[in-house]
Design a protein around this motif. Structure first.
Motif, PDB file in Angstrom:
ATOM      1  N   ASP A 191       7.827   0.728  45.387  1.00  0.00           N
ATOM      2  CA  ASP A 191       7.688   0.591  43.944  1.00  0.00           C
ATOM      3  C   ASP A 191       8.113   1.899  43.273  1.00  0.00           C
ATOM      4  O   ASP A 191       7.548   2.952  43.576  1.00  0.00           O
ATOM      5  CB  ASP A 191       6.208   0.276  43.633  1.00  0.00           C
ATOM      6  CG  ASP A 191       5.974   0.029  42.155  1.00  0.00           C
ATOM      7  OD1 ASP A 191       5.003  -0.661  41.828  1.00  0.00           O
ATOM      8  OD2 ASP A 191       6.772   0.551  41.333  1.00  0.00           O
ATOM      9  N   GLU A 193      11.085  -5.584  39.663  1.00  0.00           N
ATOM     10  CA  GLU A 193      10.271  -6.813  39.613  1.00  0.00           C
ATOM     11  C   GLU A 193      11.138  -8.062  39.675  1.00  0.00           C
ATOM     12  O   GLU A 193      10.647  -9.174  39.875  1.00  0.00           O
ATOM     13  CB  GLU A 193       9.431  -6.815  38.323  1.00  0.00           C
ATOM     14  CG  GLU A 193       8.424  -5.674  38.248  1.00  0.00           C
ATOM     15  CD  GLU A 193       7.542  -5.765  37.008  1.00  0.00           C
ATOM     16  OE1 GLU A 193       6.636  -4.923  36.875  1.00  0.00           O
ATOM     17  OE2 GLU A 193       7.765  -6.672  36.174  1.00  0.00           O
ATOM     18  N   LYS A 196      11.515  -6.759  51.488  1.00  0.00           N
ATOM     19  CA  LYS A 196      10.632  -7.620  50.691  1.00  0.00           C
ATOM     20  C   LYS A 196       9.297  -6.887  50.534  1.00  0.00           C
ATOM     21  O   LYS A 196       8.554  -6.713  51.513  1.00  0.00           O
ATOM     22  CB  LYS A 196      10.423  -8.962  51.407  1.00  0.00           C
ATOM     23  CG  LYS A 196      11.684  -9.825  51.515  1.00  0.00           C
ATOM     24  CD  LYS A 196      12.319 -10.156  50.163  1.00  0.00           C
ATOM     25  CE  LYS A 196      11.595 -11.319  49.439  1.00  0.00           C
ATOM     26  NZ  LYS A 196      12.215 -11.585  48.087  1.00  0.00           N
ATOM     27  N   LEU A 197       9.037  -6.446  49.310  1.00  0.00           N
ATOM     28  CA  LEU A 197       7.772  -5.763  49.047  1.00  0.00           C
ATOM     29  C   LEU A 197       6.735  -6.784  48.587  1.00  0.00           C
ATOM     30  O   LEU A 197       7.084  -7.943  48.303  1.00  0.00           O
ATOM     31  CB  LEU A 197       7.990  -4.707  47.953  1.00  0.00           C
ATOM     32  CG  LEU A 197       8.947  -3.557  48.314  1.00  0.00           C
ATOM     33  CD1 LEU A 197       9.175  -2.668  47.097  1.00  0.00           C
ATOM     34  CD2 LEU A 197       8.396  -2.735  49.473  1.00  0.00           C
ATOM     35  N   ASP A 198       5.499  -6.380  48.473  1.00  0.00           N
ATOM     36  CA  ASP A 198       4.520  -7.324  47.907  1.00  0.00           C
ATOM     37  C   ASP A 198       4.052  -6.783  46.550  1.00  0.00           C
ATOM     38  O   ASP A 198       4.570  -5.783  46.052  1.00  0.00           O
ATOM     39  CB  ASP A 198       3.341  -7.497  48.893  1.00  0.00           C
ATOM     40  CG  ASP A 198       2.767  -6.127  49.274  1.00  0.00           C
ATOM     41  OD1 ASP A 198       2.162  -5.994  50.334  1.00  0.00           O
ATOM     42  OD2 ASP A 198       2.989  -5.170  48.486  1.00  0.00           O
ATOM     43  N   GLY A 199       3.118  -7.531  45.943  1.00  0.00           N
ATOM     44  CA  GLY A 199       2.627  -7.086  44.624  1.00  0.00           C
ATOM     45  C   GLY A 199       3.678  -7.297  43.544  1.00  0.00           C
ATOM     46  O   GLY A 199       4.505  -8.225  43.623  1.00  0.00           O
ATOM     47  N   ARG A 200       3.669  -6.400  42.556  1.00  0.00           N
ATOM     48  CA  ARG A 200       4.545  -6.602  41.385  1.00  0.00           C
ATOM     49  C   ARG A 200       6.027  -6.573  41.764  1.00  0.00           C
ATOM     50  O   ARG A 200       6.869  -7.075  41.029  1.00  0.00           O
ATOM     51  CB  ARG A 200       4.252  -5.562  40.308  1.00  0.00           C
ATOM     52  CG  ARG A 200       4.947  -4.225  40.508  1.00  0.00           C
ATOM     53  CD  ARG A 200       4.784  -3.282  39.309  1.00  0.00           C
ATOM     54  NE  ARG A 200       5.546  -2.057  39.544  1.00  0.00           N
ATOM     55  CZ  ARG A 200       6.673  -1.728  38.878  1.00  0.00           C
ATOM     56  NH1 ARG A 200       7.132  -2.541  37.950  1.00  0.00           N
ATOM     57  NH2 ARG A 200       7.341  -0.615  39.145  1.00  0.00           N
ATOM     58  N   CYS A 201       6.347  -5.968  42.930  1.00  0.00           N
ATOM     59  CA  CYS A 201       7.764  -5.837  43.298  1.00  0.00           C
ATOM     60  C   CYS A 201       8.225  -6.905  44.285  1.00  0.00           C
ATOM     61  O   CYS A 201       9.295  -6.787  44.899  1.00  0.00           O
ATOM     62  CB  CYS A 201       7.998  -4.454  43.911  1.00  0.00           C
ATOM     63  SG  CYS A 201       7.752  -3.114  42.742  1.00  0.00           S
ATOM     64  N   GLU A 202       7.448  -7.973  44.437  1.00  0.00           N
ATOM     65  CA  GLU A 202       7.794  -8.943  45.497  1.00  0.00           C
ATOM     66  C   GLU A 202       9.158  -9.617  45.247  1.00  0.00           C
ATOM     67  O   GLU A 202       9.796 -10.079  46.183  1.00  0.00           O
ATOM     68  CB  GLU A 202       6.696  -9.999  45.626  1.00  0.00           C
ATOM     69  CG  GLU A 202       6.491 -10.861  44.403  1.00  0.00           C
ATOM     70  CD  GLU A 202       5.402 -11.921  44.626  1.00  0.00           C
ATOM     71  OE1 GLU A 202       4.914 -12.458  43.609  1.00  0.00           O
ATOM     72  OE2 GLU A 202       5.047 -12.187  45.795  1.00  0.00           O
ATOM     73  N   ASN A 203       9.595  -9.629  43.983  1.00  0.00           N
ATOM     74  CA  ASN A 203      10.912 -10.247  43.703  1.00  0.00           C
ATOM     75  C   ASN A 203      11.974  -9.213  43.336  1.00  0.00           C
ATOM     76  O   ASN A 203      12.989  -9.540  42.717  1.00  0.00           O
ATOM     77  CB  ASN A 203      10.773 -11.254  42.548  1.00  0.00           C
ATOM     78  CG  ASN A 203       9.834 -12.397  42.923  1.00  0.00           C
ATOM     79  OD1 ASN A 203       9.940 -12.955  44.026  1.00  0.00           O
ATOM     80  ND2 ASN A 203       8.881 -12.686  42.051  1.00  0.00           N
TER      81      ASN A 203
END
Ligand code: TXE
Length: 480
Positions: A313, A28, A355-362
């Motif tokens: 994730d 995260e 670069k993932l999205d959702g909770r793992c975007e950072n």
């Protein structure tokens, strides 16, 4: 926000300074806890507790020591899922990996030495001049155990299990990057009834709390796993103090694939040995050498499999590649990919941050990366990257690939793929590594000597090697 504590003299306590460090969840990319920023004052408290506990613990019958170690193993198994979730959250590795490898191996480590110590014996030598000798192997005192972030509970228990089984007391410092499961482990030690002061865990920075352990005059032996550069610093401090040292350091392991290999097995296992734990295992095969005859076929098939590996994730079942352990480490790995291109390499797949999205975007995610076209002696092929990055190079002759394999400063592990047994023995005997796998990878028997040569370390862990490391040897000769 979980604020964890040190484990000193059987209690969970705050650091003397009251200061804490942030603990980041790498998937995260955000702070999710705090750990004690311990100093030499905390190490002093822990060492005093360990010294006070040594007399009783070292004289506790091995069957009793074994019972409490087995009780801890039982509690690890009972808390399997909770510990695996904590490990995955702290390290970024897929939950599936923590469930299937990290946590089961942690309890296996405890059990292995709980039973091993009950069979640990020493020697007696009859001398013709009429004397009988016997060898004593007794616990040394307070052992300093320092462990890394890649396999946190797995490598933490790999050190403290033999140390405790042998009758030492311990001051341990897990990596500040992944402290969580060691903290949960300390709660299990309290629940298991481990006597106070036998194990003490001091959380904090390597250069502060870790260095204080290395420097402490009442800690006569150090067991360390981590980077080679850190190993050099630790040796420089400990050697003049004549401390007993076990150093398990970095690796740049060759994976040698001959044309007469079982192609499908070599291919599928090489994908795992390249990218397991995001390539953050000191035993990963990061330099793949393929005999010319099958090189192009292997590269094509390997890249096709790697492209299908799901980066995602760590909590999701489908994820094969999770987050790397920290932002600085992600930047280090990306810098090596850039170096690989600068040195003339071609990135066949991967190479980018994901670069993932959702909770793992950072979060800190890197594509599994394959680089070809490099010479064996460029920096990319000489330096430990410790991430999801491998290079593939062709070779023609056996002598040539052995020269390539042995061309780095490291000598930890190597993998050889051939169906020719004579060749397997010959090449295994020529490669300068402490651990050689033939037609397999990471097949582990805990009785075997574990460790590397050259700049991969000093000493061996595992089996009797570890129990001999954690005991002092004395020979008594009696005239008959
Ligand atoms: O390890 P460090 P890092 C390699 C890998 C990685 C590199 C550095 O290449 O990129 O090492 O990783 C403690 N006195 N491996 O920085 O620094 C530190 O707090 C006493 C391979 O994480 O070696 C941590 O608990 N202790 C390795 C532990 O040492 C000190 C696995 C490891 O940290 C200290 C991990 C000091 N002066 C990294 N400085 C493997 N062989 O599996 C740091 N520490």
């Amino acid at each position: 926000m979980t604020q964890i504590k040190n484990y000193i003299n059987g209690e969970l306590v705050a650091p003397v300074s009251g200061e804490y460090l942030d603990n980041i969840n790498p998937a995260e990319g955000k702070v999710y806890g705090q750990i004690p920023d311990s100093t030499s004052k905390d190490v002093e408290k822990a060492t005093e507790a360990a010294k006070a506990a040594f007399e009783d613990w070292s004289n506790t019958p091995v069957t009793k020591r074994a019972r409490v170690l087995n009780k801890i193993a039982d509690l690890i198994d009972q808390n399997h899922e909770r510990l695996a979730k904590a490990e995955s959250e702290d390290n970024g590795k897929p939950l599936k990996l923590a469930m299937s490898v990290d946590i089961p191996r942690a309890s296996a480590n405890m059990r292995f030495y709980a039973t091993g110590i009950q069979h640990f014996a020493s020697e007696s030598h009859y001398t013709e001049e009429g004397a009988i000798n016997y060898t004593m192997r007794r616990p040394v005192g307070v052992a300093g155990c320092i462990s890394p972030w890649n396999l946190p509970l797995y490598l933490f228990t790999w050190k403290i299990a033999p140390a405790l089984a042998a009758g030492n007391t311990v001051v341990a410092k897990p990596s500040e990057v992944t402290p969580m499961t060691a903290f949960l482990f300390s709660e299990l030690c309290i629940e298991a009834g481990l006597p106070s002061g036998v194990l003490n865990i001091v959380h904090g920075l390597g250069g502060k709390a870790g260095q204080a352990i290395i420097e402490h005059k009442d800690i006569p032996l150090i067991s360390f796993t981590g980077g080679t550069e850190t190993g050099k610093r630790i040796a420089a401090t400990a050697a003049p103090m004549f401390k007993k040292l076990s150093l398990e350091l970095g690796g740049k392991n060759p994976n040698i694939i001959f044309a007469d290999c079982d192609f499908d097995k070599a291919l599928s296992t090489s994908v795992i040995s390249s990218f397991a734990n995001q390539g953050q295992i000191c035993l990963c095969g990061s330099r793949i050498f393929v005999e010319e005859e099958i090189h192009d076929k292997f590269v094509a098939a390997f890249v096709e499999k790697v492209k299908k590996m799901q980066v995602g994730d760590p909590a999701e079942e489908s994820t094969r590649v999770g987050a790397v352990v920290s932002k600085p480490h992600m930047e280090k790995v990306l810098s090596y990919i850039k170096l690989g291109k600068e040195e003339g390499g071609e990135v066949l797949t991967g190479g980018q941050q994901v670069k993932l999205d959702g909770r793992c975007e950072n979060g800190y995610f890197i594509e599994p990366t394959v680089i070809t076209g490099l010479s064996h002696n460029c920096r990319t092929n000489q330096e430990e990257i410790f991430g999801p990055v491998v290079t593939i190079m062709p070779f023609n002759e056996e002598e040539e690939v052995i020269e390539y394999a042995n061309s780095t400063a490291y000598g930890l592990a190597a993998t050889i793929w051939t169906e020719n047994l004579t060749k397997a023995h010959r090449v295994a005997h020529s490669v300068k590594s402490g651990i050689i796998w033939v037609n397999c990878w990471l097949l582990r028997d805990l009785r075997t000597p574990f460790g590397g040569m050259k700049q991969s370390g000093v000493g061996r862990e595992g089996g009797w090697e570890a129990l001999r490391f954690f005991t002092e040897t004395k020979n008594v000769c009696i005239k008959l």
